[in-house]
Write a protein that holds these residues in place. Structure first.
Motif, PDB file in Angstrom:
ATOM      1  N   TYR A   1       0.812  -1.217   0.000  1.00 45.85           N
ATOM      2  CA  TYR A   1       0.000   0.000   0.000  1.00 45.85           C
ATOM      3  C   TYR A   1       0.848   1.270   0.000  1.00 45.85           C
ATOM      4  O   TYR A   1       0.291   2.378   0.063  1.00 45.85           O
ATOM      5  CB  TYR A   1      -0.937  -0.002   1.215  1.00 45.85           C
TER       6      TYR A   1
ATOM      7  N   PRO B   1      -3.757  -6.742  -2.572  1.00 43.04           N
ATOM      8  CA  PRO B   1      -4.446  -7.619  -1.606  1.00 43.04           C
ATOM      9  C   PRO B   1      -4.376  -9.097  -1.957  1.00 43.04           C
ATOM     10  O   PRO B   1      -4.383  -9.945  -1.068  1.00 43.04           O
ATOM     11  CB  PRO B   1      -5.882  -7.097  -1.642  1.00 43.04           C
ATOM     12  N   TRP B   2      -4.303  -9.432  -3.240  1.00 41.45           N
ATOM     13  CA  TRP B   2      -4.235 -10.839  -3.613  1.00 41.45           C
ATOM     14  C   TRP B   2      -2.844 -11.411  -3.331  1.00 41.45           C
ATOM     15  O   TRP B   2      -2.706 -12.603  -3.098  1.00 41.45           O
ATOM     16  CB  TRP B   2      -4.619 -11.002  -5.078  1.00 41.45           C
TER      17      TRP B   2
ATOM     18  N   SER C   1      -8.604 -12.843  -0.109  1.00 44.79           N
ATOM     19  CA  SER C   1      -8.019 -11.653  -0.742  1.00 44.79           C
ATOM     20  C   SER C   1      -9.056 -10.550  -0.912  1.00 44.79           C
ATOM     21  O   SER C   1      -8.744  -9.360  -0.744  1.00 44.79           O
ATOM     22  CB  SER C   1      -7.431 -12.031  -2.105  1.00 44.79           C
ATOM     23  N   SER C   2     -10.281 -10.927  -1.232  1.00 42.14           N
ATOM     24  CA  SER C   2     -11.323  -9.903  -1.378  1.00 42.14           C
ATOM     25  C   SER C   2     -11.631  -9.233  -0.044  1.00 42.14           C
ATOM     26  O   SER C   2     -11.903  -8.024  -0.007  1.00 42.14           O
ATOM     27  CB  SER C   2     -12.585 -10.533  -1.971  1.00 42.14           C
TER      28      SER C   2
ATOM     29  N   TRP D   1      -8.900  -6.797   0.508  1.00 35.57           N
ATOM     30  CA  TRP D   1      -9.097  -5.629  -0.356  1.00 35.57           C
ATOM     31  C   TRP D   1     -10.157  -4.699   0.216  1.00 35.57           C
ATOM     32  O   TRP D   1     -10.033  -3.468   0.121  1.00 35.57           O
ATOM     33  CB  TRP D   1      -9.512  -6.108  -1.742  1.00 35.57           C
TER      34      TRP D   1
END
Length: 347
Positions: free
Chosen positions: A69, A86-87, A119-120, A123
């Motif tokens: 990030y 994120p993945w 991962s979602s 995110w």
């Protein structure tokens, strides 16, 4: 010496933390935890090592999460306005959860299936957190309507990807548990992973072994036996074939692949030509199977067998008995014929 000073200066600049609250600090804590876990030898070492190594994984996950990030890194990891950071973090989380904790082999089916939804969630986590302008501390916030729609779409899309992974693994398990599908070609499939392509020569060699063992079993059963017994054996061939199959199964060399060959036998002429067939059918395929045959001719021969000797008294020499002529069976097996294609059965 000047160039050495420049090298040491670059290393010092890389190692020196810009501030204590940084991703480099978490990374160093992770490396330190790994070293301490490796040096831990106090009994019981497994529990202590797992606890310390778990902290190392947690520090590594937080460090990578923070790193992706960073504005320059986030810009490089954004493709077509989609951020894949994120993945990357989700993949590390799955390795930790389903590799280190469960002790499984990576990548496992569970890790692949869990990777998209985890991962979602990673995110969507920043959508619920914002920074307080006064205290500079993170506070919880309700995402806007547009952000809520994005969160729902991303989570649903990753759940669909997870379902596709599950579908692929399910198909793979079906193929592994269904011997009739082992020899099929799935190179054009998008869901089936075929680690070993089907080797036709290996399969035909396996069929030849089936016929050779069956022919040897027929010789053992009929060679030198009285002709009447041989004829009864051939007359009741339907009852003998299952026994032959069992003998072949017991004597056939073990293979990592399931057996695809079926043994059949039939008498093809009045002179007792026993036709042994090794059939490989593909009932659920449009491709043709294979057939190997080997014919064994069973004929009677006349052989002399002496009867037991008679003794009239103990002092006299034994009197030889006259020889007795008897018909016995003899087995002569030919070579294996070239393979012939069999059209698939239609249900």
């Amino acid at each position: 010496m000047l160039w050495m000073n420049q090298v040491f200066k670059q290393i010092r600049d890389r190692v020196t933390l810009p501030q204590w609250a940084s991703w480099q600090t978490l990374l160093f804590l992770s490396i330190f935890s790994v070293i301490v876990a490796a040096l831990t030898t106090s009994p019981p070492p497994q529990i202590a090592q797992r606890i310390i190594s778990s902290f190392g994984w947690i520090f590594l996950i937080l460090s990578v999460w923070w790193f992706v990030y960073e504005p320059p890194v986030k810009k490089k990891l954004t493709f077509y306005n989609f951020f894949i950071g994120p993945w990357i973090v989700g993949a590390i989380v799955c390795v930790y959860l389903f590799g280190t904790i469960e002790g499984g082999r990576i990548p496992t089916q569970t890790s692949w299936i869990s990777w998209p939804p985890i991962s979602s969630l990673i995110w969507s986590a920043p959508k619920f957190i914002k920074s307080d302008s006064k205290t500079k501390s993170p506070v919880y916030t309700n995402p806007s309507k547009a952000h809520r729609q994005d969160i729902i779409l991303v989570i649903l899309a990753n759940l669909i990807i997870s379902c596709w992974f599950q579908f692929s693994f399910q198909i793979q398990n079906w193929i592994a548990n269904n011997p009739s599908l082992q020899g099929e070609d799935f190179s054009r499939s998008g869901f089936v992973w075929q680690p070993q392509r089907f080797d036709r020569d290996t399969a035909l060699s396996r069929g030849a072994d089936v016929l050779n063992i069956a022919a040897q079993s027929v010789r053992t059963e009929l060679e030198g036996k009285p002709w009447g017994q041989v004829e009864r054996w051939l007359t009741n061939l339907d009852q003998q074939v299952p026994r032959l199959r069992q003998q072949v199964k017991e004597q056939l060399p073990r293979s990592s692949q399931p057996d695809l060959w079926t043994l059949n036998a039939e008498v093809t002429s009045a002179a007792y030509d026993l036709k042994l067939q090794a059939l490989w059918r593909r009932p659920n395929s449009r491709q043709a199977g294979s057939e190997l045959t080997r014919t064994c001719r069973i004929t009677p021969v006349r052989r002399e067998r002496p009867t037991p000797e008679f003794r009239f008294d103990d002092s006299a020499p034994p009197a030889p008995a006259p020889a007795r002529v008897q018909e016995v069976g003899t087995v002569q097996c030919g070579s294996i014929t070239p393979p012939k294609q069999i059209q698939p059965t239609r249900s």
